[in-house]
Design an enzyme around this catalytic site. Sequence first.
Site, mmCIF file in Angstrom:
data_model
loop_
_atom_site.group_PDB
_atom_site.id
_atom_site.type_symbol
_atom_site.label_atom_id
_atom_site.label_comp_id
_atom_site.label_asym_id
_atom_site.label_seq_id
_atom_site.Cartn_x
_atom_site.Cartn_y
_atom_site.Cartn_z
ATOM 1 N N CYS A 116 11.952 -5.876 -7.729
ATOM 2 C CA CYS A 116 12.471 -7.185 -7.522
ATOM 3 C C CYS A 116 11.852 -8.099 -6.339
ATOM 4 C CB CYS A 116 13.713 -7.460 -8.301
ATOM 5 S SG CYS A 116 14.449 -6.803 -9.296
ATOM 6 N N ARG A 147 4.639 -7.601 -6.489
ATOM 7 C CA ARG A 147 5.603 -6.325 -6.124
ATOM 8 C C ARG A 147 5.501 -5.570 -7.806
ATOM 9 N NH1 ARG A 147 9.095 -7.714 -1.810
ATOM 10 N NH2 ARG A 147 10.791 -6.679 -2.293
ATOM 11 N N TRP A 205 12.639 -5.951 -12.304
ATOM 12 C CA TRP A 205 11.351 -4.639 -12.039
ATOM 13 C C TRP A 205 12.827 -3.316 -12.990
ATOM 14 C CZ3 TRP A 205 11.793 0.506 -9.795
ATOM 15 C CH2 TRP A 205 10.848 1.697 -10.934
ATOM 16 N N ASN A 263 18.191 -8.232 -6.152
ATOM 17 C CA ASN A 263 17.190 -6.769 -5.986
ATOM 18 C C ASN A 263 18.138 -5.682 -5.775
ATOM 19 O OD1 ASN A 263 15.271 -5.228 -5.302
ATOM 20 N ND2 ASN A 263 14.022 -6.714 -3.770
ATOM 21 N N GLY A 264 18.252 -4.444 -6.212
ATOM 22 C CA GLY A 264 18.219 -3.746 -5.749
ATOM 23 C C GLY A 264 19.241 -2.651 -6.378
ATOM 24 N N GLU A 307 -5.061 11.674 -3.037
ATOM 25 C CA GLU A 307 -5.123 10.445 -2.505
ATOM 26 C C GLU A 307 -5.538 10.007 -3.660
ATOM 27 O OE1 GLU A 307 -3.422 7.695 -1.684
ATOM 28 O OE2 GLU A 307 -4.529 6.573 -1.447
ATOM 29 N N LYS A 346 -5.179 7.098 -6.776
ATOM 30 C CA LYS A 346 -5.345 5.926 -6.845
ATOM 31 C C LYS A 346 -6.070 6.142 -8.228
ATOM 32 C CE LYS A 346 -4.063 4.022 -3.799
ATOM 33 N NZ LYS A 346 -3.847 4.421 -3.515
ATOM 34 N N GLU A 396 -3.287 6.226 -11.122
ATOM 35 C CA GLU A 396 -2.392 4.757 -10.749
ATOM 36 C C GLU A 396 -3.028 3.334 -11.442
ATOM 37 O OE1 GLU A 396 -0.327 3.834 -7.514
ATOM 38 O OE2 GLU A 396 -2.071 4.136 -5.837
ATOM 39 N N HIS A 456 -6.664 30.439 -9.020
ATOM 40 C CA HIS A 456 -5.656 30.468 -8.615
ATOM 41 C C HIS A 456 -4.838 29.946 -9.778
ATOM 42 C CE1 HIS A 456 -5.801 33.167 -5.158
ATOM 43 N NE2 HIS A 456 -6.220 31.978 -4.320
ATOM 44 N N LYS A 497 5.764 -2.800 -6.206
ATOM 45 C CA LYS A 497 4.623 -2.166 -4.469
ATOM 46 C C LYS A 497 5.576 -2.049 -3.612
ATOM 47 C CE LYS A 497 1.639 -3.225 -2.111
ATOM 48 N NZ LYS A 497 0.461 -1.949 -1.714
HETATM 49 C C1 F6R Z 1 0.704 4.167 -3.673
HETATM 50 C C2 F6R Z 1 1.077 3.058 -2.867
HETATM 51 C C3 F6R Z 1 2.467 3.886 -2.916
HETATM 52 C C4 F6R Z 1 3.345 3.660 -1.734
HETATM 53 C C5 F6R Z 1 4.914 3.905 -1.781
HETATM 54 C C6 F6R Z 1 5.256 4.314 -0.352
HETATM 55 O O1 F6R Z 1 -1.322 3.212 -4.457
HETATM 56 O O2 F6R Z 1 0.808 2.236 -2.666
HETATM 57 O O3 F6R Z 1 2.177 5.324 -3.402
HETATM 58 O O4 F6R Z 1 2.426 4.331 -0.895
HETATM 59 O O5 F6R Z 1 5.493 3.667 -3.078
HETATM 60 O O6 F6R Z 1 5.119 3.161 0.136
HETATM 61 P P1 F6R Z 1 5.445 2.107 1.648
HETATM 62 O O7 F6R Z 1 3.990 3.067 2.213
HETATM 63 O O8 F6R Z 1 5.286 0.597 1.382
HETATM 64 O O9 F6R Z 1 6.425 2.635 2.238
#
Ligand code: F6R
Length: 615
Positions: A2, A27, A73, A100-101, A488, A492, A495, A511, A610
């Site tokens: 949010c 965000r 959100w 937010n929260g 990773e 990517k 997502e 396995h 985000k």
């Molecule tokens: C994936 C991504 C998330 C963040 C995770 C932690 O692309 O961005 O998996 O890495 O939410 O976020 P931070 O690094 O802000 O603690």
Amino acid sequence: MCGIVGAVARNNVVPILLEGLRRLEYRGYDSAGIALVSGGLRRLRTTGRVAELGKLVDEQAFQGETGIAHTRWATHGAPSERNAHPHFSAGATKVAVVHNGIIENHEVLRQRLQVAGFEFLSDTDTEVIAHLITLNLRKTPDLFEAVLCSVAELQGAYAIAVMEEARPERIVVARNGAPLLLGLGEHGNYAASDASALLPVTRYMIYLEEGDVAELRCDGYRIVNCLDSSSTREVMRAVHESELTDAAVELGPYAHFMQKEIFEQPGVIANTLEMVLNAHSISPQLFGSDAENIFKHTDSILILACGTSYHAGLVARYWLESMAGLACNVEIASEYRYRDPVASPHALVVAISQSGETADTLAALGYAKSLGHRHSLAICNVPESALVRQTDLRFLTRAGPEIGVASTKAFTTQLAALMLLTMTLAKLRGKLSSEHERGMITALRHLPVALQRVLQVEPQIKVWAERFAQKRHALFLGRGMHYPIAMEGALKLKEISYIHAEAYAAGELKHGPLALVDEDMPVVAIAPNNALLEKLKSNLQEVRARGGELYVFVDADSPIQQSEGIHVISLPEHAGLLSPILHTIPLQLLAYHVALQKNTDVDKPRNLAKSVTVE
Ligand code: F6R
């Protein structure tokens, strides 16, 4: 997650609120709303984007000098107009709240408020705050006092902004466990979830601390802290001049922030390494004035992080073990916080986070401290974040604002920081000879150029992306320190393109996962020229023998050649221990171009936020 914007000014604040929301869109959100007083407290809400809220505002000629606005959100209650913020509550005056929260005791409060006669019109935990403030306004006519009484009853994490119909010349905000800052401007004062939202009106920011409640008027503000409920007191907070530039939060010539951020990596890695690039040796001072003393007594490392930041930690484990000879545990923060791990007082806790506001990482750090871990280090991209304030030592990655939800440049700068940490610890432990140190510094110095060269593989990636866009699943394989890079790459791809992707340590294939391999399952392999290449080649044979189509990233002069069913993209050079940083780039580009093919919302993938400020 949010986003909150609030404004009290001498002029119409609606354009400021809308622009602030637009800048917080990154965000992640699923509805948006705005409230102000104009012939009574009014609000507009939509399940559309901020641009649609803007159209509603224009249609209704919505104007006012005080207002609060929000992107939601969904956590409690579906994304719908009735659940969108601001939420109202009416008593002697009408109040509006954005939040937010998560309010953890919302059910108990809801029952109490229902008994007191309040009717709930949404499924949110936020509406509880609005009614609680109205209830407290029966005891005191002052909104600030009523908010103070109300937050004392809230459990959980929150940032809120509140305004009322009867005295529209001010807003009251509070922070506990979710980010919120004040902006001090020439024509008014503001509040927002992050600084980028307020840059068009001010660069002067106050970062609220846990337990702060503030009143904002056009001509001033006051802050009290109520963390210790027995002694609420007025506090002074430093005013910071933000160094963010508008260019850092604008797209420039790029189509998406993710694209911009991928291409910024040579520059931001250079910024992050600036302090060592011109040096001949590495110093613990990079991590804070106490670092040398703390590092000398460090006998192991505990890394706590989530998502992409967790993957950075997994790469660092290989480095820390092999270069510094230090035992290293890497834990998913949301798991660690609910286990009964055994603390080791001489372990250094390293919390890695782009935002520094991730609720699970903050909670895991707090838990580690409560278990007896004495020393902690934050590797973080946001200097004013909660995380940076909660550790003894810190290293700030200098990636600049990362707007795309999928993390890219934050990851590679975290890796650069973790290599510096490894070298520092190795040196203090007598495991890094001067020659090796000089060699590593030379390699780091070369990294921006090497990254620039890797980015040139983009046209070849575009060709692969067209094929991937037709697929529903993909496997990613790596070995050793490139296994987390495979993880990773898979994260990517899933997502932003919504293709189901899984990563495996290549040796694990037989396995179980090998059963999945057929001509419809593309298998991406990260195959640098290192000691594990021969082993990896055998694993790739296993895939090929089952008809699996291989997409392999190799280094120059690799023995792996393009052939029937084996597609190869060669990176210009092999970077030794820094190879995971280079091999990340083509995987980011692959995810980006597959998402473009699939026409998904690259910067704001569905269901994701985000900065994950709730559990
Ligand atoms: C994936 C991504 C998330 C963040 C995770 C932690 O692309 O961005 O998996 O890495 O939410 O976020 P931070 O690094 O802000 O603690």
